[in-house]
Design a protein around this motif. Structure first.
Motif, PDB file in Angstrom:
ATOM      1  N   LEU A 210      65.950  20.047 108.800  1.00  0.00           N
ATOM      2  CA  LEU A 210      64.901  20.849 109.415  1.00  0.00           C
ATOM      3  C   LEU A 210      63.849  21.298 108.408  1.00  0.00           C
ATOM      4  N   LEU A 211      64.245  21.508 107.156  1.00  0.00           N
ATOM      5  CA  LEU A 211      63.337  21.981 106.104  1.00  0.00           C
ATOM      6  C   LEU A 211      63.388  21.035 104.913  1.00  0.00           C
ATOM      7  N   PRO A 212      62.939  19.791 105.070  1.00  0.00           N
ATOM      8  CA  PRO A 212      63.103  18.822 103.973  1.00  0.00           C
ATOM      9  C   PRO A 212      62.292  19.166 102.734  1.00  0.00           C
ATOM     10  N   VAL A 213      61.091  19.729 102.914  1.00  0.00           N
ATOM     11  CA  VAL A 213      60.270  20.063 101.738  1.00  0.00           C
ATOM     12  C   VAL A 213      60.932  21.167 100.923  1.00  0.00           C
ATOM     13  N   SER A 214      61.468  22.188 101.600  1.00  0.00           N
ATOM     14  CA  SER A 214      62.169  23.261 100.889  1.00  0.00           C
ATOM     15  C   SER A 214      63.374  22.714 100.139  1.00  0.00           C
ATOM     16  N   PHE A 215      64.086  21.772 100.744  1.00  0.00           N
ATOM     17  CA  PHE A 215      65.254  21.184 100.099  1.00  0.00           C
ATOM     18  C   PHE A 215      64.853  20.422  98.833  1.00  0.00           C
ATOM     19  N   ILE A 216      63.797  19.637  98.907  1.00  0.00           N
ATOM     20  CA  ILE A 216      63.355  18.870  97.734  1.00  0.00           C
ATOM     21  C   ILE A 216      62.867  19.799  96.638  1.00  0.00           C
ATOM     22  N   VAL A 217      62.095  20.833  97.010  1.00  0.00           N
ATOM     23  CA  VAL A 217      61.603  21.786  96.011  1.00  0.00           C
ATOM     24  C   VAL A 217      62.770  22.498  95.330  1.00  0.00           C
ATOM     25  N   TYR A 218      63.775  22.889  96.116  1.00  0.00           N
ATOM     26  CA  TYR A 218      64.923  23.575  95.521  1.00  0.00           C
ATOM     27  C   TYR A 218      65.699  22.642  94.586  1.00  0.00           C
ATOM     28  N   MET A 222      66.243  23.679  90.815  1.00  0.00           N
ATOM     29  CA  MET A 222      67.571  23.987  90.276  1.00  0.00           C
ATOM     30  C   MET A 222      67.833  23.179  89.011  1.00  0.00           C
ATOM     31  N   VAL A 223      67.266  21.992  88.894  1.00  0.00           N
ATOM     32  CA  VAL A 223      67.417  21.219  87.656  1.00  0.00           C
ATOM     33  C   VAL A 223      66.659  21.903  86.519  1.00  0.00           C
ATOM     34  N   GLY A 224      65.442  22.391  86.818  1.00  0.00           N
ATOM     35  CA  GLY A 224      64.693  23.122  85.800  1.00  0.00           C
ATOM     36  C   GLY A 224      65.320  24.447  85.441  1.00  0.00           C
ATOM     37  N   GLU A 225      65.928  25.115  86.421  1.00  0.00           N
ATOM     38  CA  GLU A 225      66.534  26.420  86.184  1.00  0.00           C
ATOM     39  C   GLU A 225      67.767  26.320  85.289  1.00  0.00           C
ATOM     40  N   THR A 226      68.478  25.217  85.347  1.00  0.00           N
ATOM     41  CA  THR A 226      69.694  25.051  84.548  1.00  0.00           C
ATOM     42  C   THR A 226      69.454  24.336  83.221  1.00  0.00           C
ATOM     43  N   ASN A 227      68.195  24.077  82.877  1.00  0.00           N
ATOM     44  CA  ASN A 227      67.854  23.434  81.594  1.00  0.00           C
ATOM     45  C   ASN A 227      68.523  22.076  81.435  1.00  0.00           C
ATOM     46  N   ARG A 228      68.553  21.321  82.506  1.00  0.00           N
ATOM     47  CA  ARG A 228      69.181  20.007  82.459  1.00  0.00           C
ATOM     48  C   ARG A 228      68.111  18.921  82.387  1.00  0.00           C
ATOM     49  N   ALA A 229      68.499  17.757  81.832  1.00  0.00           N
ATOM     50  CA  ALA A 229      67.583  16.628  81.757  1.00  0.00           C
ATOM     51  C   ALA A 229      67.111  16.250  83.155  1.00  0.00           C
ATOM     52  N   PRO A 230      65.831  15.896  83.309  1.00  0.00           N
ATOM     53  CA  PRO A 230      64.800  15.722  82.267  1.00  0.00           C
ATOM     54  C   PRO A 230      64.042  16.994  81.924  1.00  0.00           C
ATOM     55  N   PHE A 231      64.590  18.172  82.269  1.00  0.00           N
ATOM     56  CA  PHE A 231      63.913  19.444  82.019  1.00  0.00           C
ATOM     57  C   PHE A 231      64.624  20.254  80.932  1.00  0.00           C
ATOM     58  N   ASP A 232      65.367  19.624  80.043  1.00  0.00           N
ATOM     59  CA  ASP A 232      66.129  20.349  79.024  1.00  0.00           C
ATOM     60  C   ASP A 232      65.255  20.630  77.801  1.00  0.00           C
ATOM     61  N   LEU A 233      64.122  21.264  78.032  1.00  0.00           N
ATOM     62  CA  LEU A 233      63.165  21.507  76.955  1.00  0.00           C
ATOM     63  C   LEU A 233      63.544  22.675  76.043  1.00  0.00           C
ATOM     64  N   PRO A 234      64.259  23.712  76.489  1.00  0.00           N
ATOM     65  CA  PRO A 234      64.665  24.753  75.536  1.00  0.00           C
ATOM     66  C   PRO A 234      65.609  24.266  74.445  1.00  0.00           C
ATOM     67  N   GLU A 235      66.227  23.101  74.613  1.00  0.00           N
ATOM     68  CA  GLU A 235      67.125  22.571  73.582  1.00  0.00           C
ATOM     69  C   GLU A 235      66.759  21.136  73.226  1.00  0.00           C
ATOM     70  N   ALA A 236      65.442  20.847  73.258  1.00  0.00           N
ATOM     71  CA  ALA A 236      64.978  19.493  72.964  1.00  0.00           C
ATOM     72  C   ALA A 236      65.154  19.202  71.480  1.00  0.00           C
ATOM     73  N   GLU A 237      66.121  18.333  71.159  1.00  0.00           N
ATOM     74  CA  GLU A 237      66.424  18.090  69.747  1.00  0.00           C
ATOM     75  C   GLU A 237      65.318  17.335  69.041  1.00  0.00           C
ATOM     76  N   THR A 266      77.115  26.575  90.254  1.00  0.00           N
ATOM     77  CA  THR A 266      76.621  27.645  91.119  1.00  0.00           C
ATOM     78  C   THR A 266      75.409  27.204  91.923  1.00  0.00           C
ATOM     79  N   VAL A 267      74.416  26.584  91.267  1.00  0.00           N
ATOM     80  CA  VAL A 267      73.225  26.150  92.010  1.00  0.00           C
ATOM     81  C   VAL A 267      73.571  25.026  92.983  1.00  0.00           C
TER      82      VAL A 267
END
Length: 443
Positions: A210-218, A222-237, A266-267
């Motif tokens: 019913l809310l596909p855009v909200s699902f994709i945005v979340y 959630m990948v950016g919020e958990t600092n995971r690749a490809p958004f793991d910039l706070p620990e980019a070696e 959790t996310v």
């Protein structure tokens, strides 16, 4: 099925005896830790298979005890404290990062809110607790966890950890807004912020449909919020050596690693609860099995959904390269937030019209017509946009780097004047050898 009234499920909570509340809290903690141990091995195995490698295969059968071996190794490593660090904050930062990750899991429902299961003779819902503002509680605890990373970078007394901590603060602000806007669409559609109520409203269709855009945005947020690749910039070696955790070792480093994986669980659980029906069985199963959503079976369905989303995290890490920081900020501020705002306005308009009694055709007309008109105007504007004027060609010819009084590089098309060179003092034989002359015998 009749639509549930707001907060009609909350009266099931707050009636458990103290020992059952303690037991549920221990279960949530054990579920998270066990899922993290499995996820670490699973990630290393899956990424190895994707890259045609073997992966962990030494500790335990098929390498399944690799997570325990990593924990023992980290516990036995030397625990260092940087001389220039703020020691109190330096030690507290991993704890501040890890504890909120566990706290957010308290409002995740593992089953229906009714007292359908019995634990040692006491009827109870399969959920630790629920609140009228449960998802605001999740957002608050998730935001607090980010400060652990910021404090870790600041308290280390080093440049690269500080940069990693500042990146984490900017990352949290950017993607927390998009995540909150995706939550708002769910609030409007369900009329509640309670997790058990939101799951109850996902019948017969999940909010991911019913809310596909909200699902994709979340999912992106959630990948950016958990600092995971490809958004793991706070620990980019590549540019930060190790990021915010550069100066950490032993168990304090393990706490950061544990917090990252617990946040992933959790996310994923929040995504399952908000958009994937929570503890409800998927469509084919629920159609031919009436008892799939009752008893202890709902725990199986939500666990499978969490594992699928964890595989999504692993799949992203094994396939996508890390984004540049400007690309990351552009995605958050120029794409996710505007798209979420427009989508939220559309959802609010649709719900308001439906509440006033308008039919489906009228809703499509009143909401779709303005959107179509705006898209058409944007298309016409792009079509009629003037062609960019040709850029003036840079002057050609010789170039004087000191014409303005200070040295400047040449523009495209300009040629540097030849630099006068003194005659070489090397012997003639060496000059000929450097120039490629043949000095073989008999020449």
């Amino acid at each position: 099925m009749t639509t549930p009234q707001p907060y009609e499920t909350l009266h099931f909570f707050g009636q458990d005896p103290w020992w059952l509340v303690l037991l549920k809290g221990v279960f949530c903690f054990a579920f998270l830790v066990l899922t993290v141990l499995i996820a670490i091995v699973w990630e290393r195995k899956v990424v190895a298979w994707m890259q045609l490698r073997i992966g962990p295969n030494r500790h335990g059968p098929w390498g399944l005890l690799q997570s325990l071996a990593d924990g023992v190794k980290l516990a036995l490593k030397e625990d260092l404290v940087v001389k220039g660090a703020d020691k109190v904050v330096y030690i507290l930062a991993p704890i501040v990062c890890a504890i909120p990750a566990f706290m957010a899991f308290a409002v995740i429902p593992f089953g229906p809110p009714g007292n359908e299961v019995s634990i040692f003779g006491t009827r109870t819902p399969l959920q630790l607790t629920d609140l009228p503002i449960a998802l605001l509680y999740v957002l608050a605890t998730a935001s607090i966890g980010i400060y652990g990373i910021v404090l870790a970078g600041w308290s280390s007394g080093s440049t690269y950890p500080l940069l990693g901590g500042l990146r984490s603060a900017a990352q949290m602000i950017s993607y927390e807004i998009a995540m909150g806007l995706s939550f708002a669409a769910v609030f409007i559609y369900s009329g509640s912020m309670s997790t058990s109520e939101i799951v109850a409203h996902q019948q017969p269709k999940w909010f991911a449909v019913l809310l596909p855009v909200s699902f994709i945005v979340y999912i992106i947020a959630m990948v950016g919020e958990t600092n995971r690749a490809p958004f793991d910039l706070p620990e980019a070696e590549g540019e930060l050596v190790g990021g915010f955790n550069t100066e950490y070792s032993s168990l304090k480093f393990a706490m950061f690693m544990l917090a990252e994986y617990v946040n992933m669980v959790t996310v994923s659980a929040v995504a399952s609860t908000l958009f994937l029906g929570g503890w409800r069985a998927p469509w084919p199963v629920s159609e031919f099995w009436a008892g799939a959503n009752h008893g202890w079976w709902p725990m199986l369905w939500i666990t499978l959904k969490i594992q699928l989303l964890l595989f999504f995290f692993i799949w992203l890490r094994g396939t996508l390269p890390r984004l540049r920081y400007d690309q990351f900020m552009k995605l958050g501020w120029k794409v996710l937030i505007p798209v979420s705002l427009v989508w939220l306005v559309l959802i609010a308009s649709v719900r308001a019209l439906r509440n006033e009694g308008y039919g489906f055709g009228e809703v499509v007309l009143y909401v779709g017509a303005p959107v179509g008109a705006i898209l058409l105007l944007a298309l016409v504007r792009d079509f009629l946009r003037k062609q960019p004027e040709e850029e003036p060609q840079p002057p050609k010819g010789e170039f004087d780097p000191m014409a303005g009084g200070y040295p400047v590089p040449p523009l495209p098309g300009q040629v540097l004047p030849p630099v006068p060179r003194r005659p070489s003092r090397a012997p003639k034989q060496l000059q000929d050898a450097l120039n490629g002359a043949d000095h073989s015998e008999g020449s």
